[in-house]
Design a protein around this motif. Structure first.
Motif, mmCIF file in Angstrom:
data_model
loop_
_atom_site.group_PDB
_atom_site.id
_atom_site.type_symbol
_atom_site.label_atom_id
_atom_site.label_comp_id
_atom_site.label_asym_id
_atom_site.label_seq_id
_atom_site.Cartn_x
_atom_site.Cartn_y
_atom_site.Cartn_z
ATOM 1 N N LEU A 1 0.847 -1.187 0.000
ATOM 2 C CA LEU A 1 0.000 0.000 0.000
ATOM 3 C C LEU A 1 0.886 1.241 0.000
ATOM 4 N N SER A 2 0.254 2.422 -0.056
ATOM 5 C CA SER A 2 1.021 3.651 0.153
ATOM 6 C C SER A 2 1.630 3.604 1.551
ATOM 7 N N TRP A 3 2.676 4.379 1.774
ATOM 8 C CA TRP A 3 3.355 4.294 3.074
ATOM 9 C C TRP A 3 2.431 4.706 4.215
ATOM 10 N N GLY A 4 1.554 5.687 3.965
ATOM 11 C CA GLY A 4 0.608 6.080 5.011
ATOM 12 C C GLY A 4 -0.343 4.949 5.363
ATOM 13 N N GLN A 5 -0.881 4.280 4.333
ATOM 14 C CA GLN A 5 -1.772 3.146 4.575
ATOM 15 C C GLN A 5 -1.018 1.973 5.195
ATOM 16 N N THR A 6 0.245 1.821 4.854
ATOM 17 C CA THR A 6 1.051 0.755 5.452
ATOM 18 C C THR A 6 1.189 0.964 6.951
ATOM 19 N N VAL A 7 1.402 2.220 7.365
ATOM 20 C CA VAL A 7 1.524 2.523 8.789
ATOM 21 C C VAL A 7 0.227 2.194 9.526
ATOM 22 N N VAL A 8 -0.899 2.658 8.977
ATOM 23 C CA VAL A 8 -2.194 2.421 9.625
ATOM 24 C C VAL A 8 -2.515 0.931 9.680
ATOM 25 N N SER A 9 -2.313 0.241 8.571
ATOM 26 C CA SER A 9 -2.609 -1.194 8.526
ATOM 27 C C SER A 9 -1.663 -1.985 9.420
ATOM 28 N N GLY A 10 -0.411 -1.558 9.503
ATOM 29 C CA GLY A 10 0.531 -2.214 10.404
ATOM 30 C C GLY A 10 0.129 -2.056 11.863
ATOM 31 N N LEU A 11 -0.356 -0.860 12.223
ATOM 32 C CA LEU A 11 -0.837 -0.639 13.586
ATOM 33 C C LEU A 11 -2.041 -1.514 13.890
ATOM 34 N N GLN A 12 -2.891 -1.729 12.884
ATOM 35 C CA GLN A 12 -4.037 -2.608 13.068
ATOM 36 C C GLN A 12 -3.578 -4.023 13.422
ATOM 37 N N HIS A 13 -2.511 -4.486 12.803
ATOM 38 C CA HIS A 13 -1.974 -5.805 13.135
ATOM 39 C C HIS A 13 -1.374 -5.816 14.540
ATOM 40 N N CYS A 14 -0.810 -4.704 14.973
ATOM 41 C CA CYS A 14 -0.308 -4.604 16.357
ATOM 42 C C CYS A 14 -1.448 -4.763 17.355
ATOM 43 N N VAL A 15 -2.558 -4.107 17.065
ATOM 44 C CA VAL A 15 -3.723 -4.218 17.945
ATOM 45 C C VAL A 15 -4.244 -5.649 17.958
ATOM 46 N N ALA A 16 -4.292 -6.277 16.791
ATOM 47 C CA ALA A 16 -4.828 -7.632 16.697
ATOM 48 C C ALA A 16 -4.004 -8.622 17.503
ATOM 49 N N MET A 17 -2.679 -8.473 17.490
ATOM 50 C CA MET A 17 -1.832 -9.440 18.191
ATOM 51 C C MET A 17 -1.707 -9.123 19.667
ATOM 52 N N SER A 18 -1.988 -7.890 20.050
ATOM 53 C CA SER A 18 -1.627 -7.431 21.394
ATOM 54 C C SER A 18 -2.353 -8.174 22.512
ATOM 55 N N GLY A 19 -3.639 -8.484 22.315
ATOM 56 C CA GLY A 19 -4.376 -9.129 23.390
ATOM 57 C C GLY A 19 -3.736 -10.419 23.842
ATOM 58 N N SER A 20 -3.528 -11.349 22.927
ATOM 59 C CA SER A 20 -2.961 -12.648 23.285
ATOM 60 C C SER A 20 -1.487 -12.552 23.627
ATOM 61 N N THR A 21 -0.736 -11.717 22.910
ATOM 62 C CA THR A 21 0.698 -11.603 23.163
ATOM 63 C C THR A 21 0.975 -11.021 24.541
ATOM 64 N N ILE A 22 0.069 -10.195 25.045
ATOM 65 C CA ILE A 22 0.234 -9.612 26.380
ATOM 66 C C ILE A 22 -0.332 -10.522 27.463
ATOM 67 N N ILE A 23 -1.483 -11.130 27.198
ATOM 68 C CA ILE A 23 -2.128 -11.957 28.223
ATOM 69 C C ILE A 23 -1.331 -13.222 28.502
ATOM 70 N N ALA A 24 -0.794 -13.858 27.475
ATOM 71 C CA ALA A 24 -0.059 -15.113 27.668
ATOM 72 C C ALA A 24 1.091 -14.972 28.666
ATOM 73 N N PRO A 25 1.971 -13.972 28.539
ATOM 74 C CA PRO A 25 3.039 -13.851 29.541
ATOM 75 C C PRO A 25 2.521 -13.581 30.945
ATOM 76 N N LEU A 26 1.424 -12.820 31.067
ATOM 77 C CA LEU A 26 0.863 -12.572 32.397
ATOM 78 C C LEU A 26 0.421 -13.876 33.056
ATOM 79 N N LEU A 27 -0.154 -14.789 32.276
ATOM 80 C CA LEU A 27 -0.642 -16.046 32.828
ATOM 81 C C LEU A 27 0.494 -16.957 33.266
#
Length: 439
Positions: free
Chosen positions: A32-58
């Motif tokens: 995508l354009s670099w601006g859309q790449t940044v936004v879409s990349g952040l969306q993937h950060c949000v998607a992974m964050s729940g499990s990636t953060i909860i697993a170490p806490l457990l």
């Protein structure tokens, strides 16, 4: 040196050239354009964050370190598969039960035996790497014969059932904790069913936020429970080095944790097949590399204090929804995760999540692990009229749920290991030509 041919028949270098495309389906070698790449990349950060953060806490791991190494692991994967397989590597839930069993973790605060768990995770990564090298040399057919869907589903279900008592205990201290835990469960369920758009794909992290706010209201506001202490959050700096931990190697912990490699192989195989189906092109040629990359990322993470990692279904879901498969998104998401790993403020916020909220999340997540077995069996049309399938699954589920422990001198195999090895061995015996002739 050229290693691949693009869709247009032109030879490519080690990495794709990422041709710009701004509409329609965006393939792995497009961007995508670099601006859309940044936004879409952040969306993937949000998607992974729940499990990636909860697993170490457990497991009592430092979430900052886990997030940092999820980013590093994703970059390792990106390089080894030559930027041609879109995937994010996050904390694997397959390690939770065996880590808790190996360390005796009580479920709250830092794990006092973290280094022992890390040694076991290194062992799992090494075994995983050996399997990956064999796959790169001989292909995947032998793995599919050794671990057919009946066996894979049985092991996955055994992991979830083995964890169930941990989740229930976390919300059982008193009536208030039980109420908060169950309210968190309800919020996750409602969000998963009724939330609009992409929010429906984030029920875990949104449920954690909702449970956190509910606990704050009734504990800090009305005094029904122990108030959340925000002093560590206020004192934590915005930037700083995470708390790295090095592994120690104990044979019994390694023997208990290493078999998780079998689950990681099955997860990665399924995810590669899923992405291949979505993009309309086979990625089987990169499967050996993908397995090896995941194994190396797991080893690297464990040597610094991070969790074992795996390719993430959450991010595959985002790709399915957006039809954007550009691998550059994952390189950007990895960079953001690495940056978050160097923010103690971020880590302190995560560590302030109340125990009952974590317990509610655990009830859902551990149950989803077990329920995933049903999906494996249904999608692969496993025949439970076949006694070999039925008995293998029955024995594995009971061994895992009951935490059947076997001792061989100084070695101890807990319920997960017993269920894993038992399912593999028992199925091979029951499905052998000798057994079929006897029938």
């Amino acid at each position: 040196m050229t290693i691949a041919t693009g869709p247009d028949g032109q030879s490519q270098g080690y990495f794709p050239r990422w041709k710009l495309k701004t509409s329609g389906v965006i393939m792995p070698e497009e961007r995508l354009s670099w601006g859309q790449t940044v936004v879409s990349g952040l969306q993937h950060c949000v998607a992974m964050s729940g499990s990636t953060i909860i697993a170490p806490l457990l497991m009592g791991f430092d979430p900052n370190v886990a997030v940092l190494f999820s980013g590093i692991g994703t970059l390792i994967f990106f390089v080894i598969v030559a930027g041609r397989v879109p995937s994010y590597l996050g904390s694997s839930f397959a390690f939770i039960a065996v880590v808790i069993a190996a360390t005796g973790y009580a479920g709250q605060g830092p794990n006092p035996n973290l280094s022992v768990a890390l040694g076991g995770i290194v062992g799992a990564g090494v075994l995983y790497g050996v399997i990956a090298l064999i796959v790169m040399w001989s292909g995947i057919a032998w793995v599919e014969r050794l671990m057919p869907p009946a066996v894979t589903g049985a092991v996955v279900a055994a992991i979830g059932l083995n964890l169930a008592p941990v989740a229930v205990k976390a919300v059982s201290a008193n009536g208030f904790d039980t109420g908060i835990g169950l309210a968190t469960v309800l919020m996750i369920g409602v969000l998963a069913v009724a939330a609009p758009g992409l929010w429906r794909r984030l029920p875990i992290i949104l449920g954690a936020v909702g449970g956190y706010l509910l606990y704050f209201l009734f504990a800090n506001g009305f005094g029904f429970g122990k108030p959340i202490d925000f002093a560590p959050l206020s004192a934590a700096p915005w930037f700083g080095l995470p708390s790295f931990t090095t592994p120690t190697f104990q044979a019994d912990a390694i023997f208990l944790i290493a078999p998780v490699a079998v689950i990681l192989v099955a997860e990665n195989l399924g995810h590669i097949k899923a992405v291949g189906a979505m993009t309309g092109r086979s990625l089987d040629g990169y499967l050996g590399r993908a397995l090896f990359a995941d194994s190396l990322a797991t080893i690297v993470a464990a040597f610094g204090g991070g969790t074992g990692v795996t390719t993430y279904a959450e991010n595959i879901g985002v790709m399915a929804a957006t039809k954007v498969y550009s691998t550059l998104l994952f390189a950007f998401a990895a960079a953001v995760s690495i940056a978050l790993g160097f923010s103690p403020k971020f880590g302190a916020l995560i560590l302030s999540i109340p125990g009952p909220v974590i317990g509610g999340l655990s009830i859902v997540l551990f149950g989803l692990i077990a329920a995933m077995a049903g999906r494996i069996w249904v999608e692969n049309k496993v025949d439970f009229a076949n006694p070999a399938n039925l008995i293998t699954v029955a024995v594995a589920l009971t061994a895992g749920a009951g935490d059947l422990t076997l001792k061989f001198g100084a070695f101890t195999i807990g319920g997960i290991g017993t269920a894993t090895f038992g399912a593999i061995i028992l199925y091979q015996i029951l499905a052998s030509p000798l057994a079929r002739r006897a029938a």
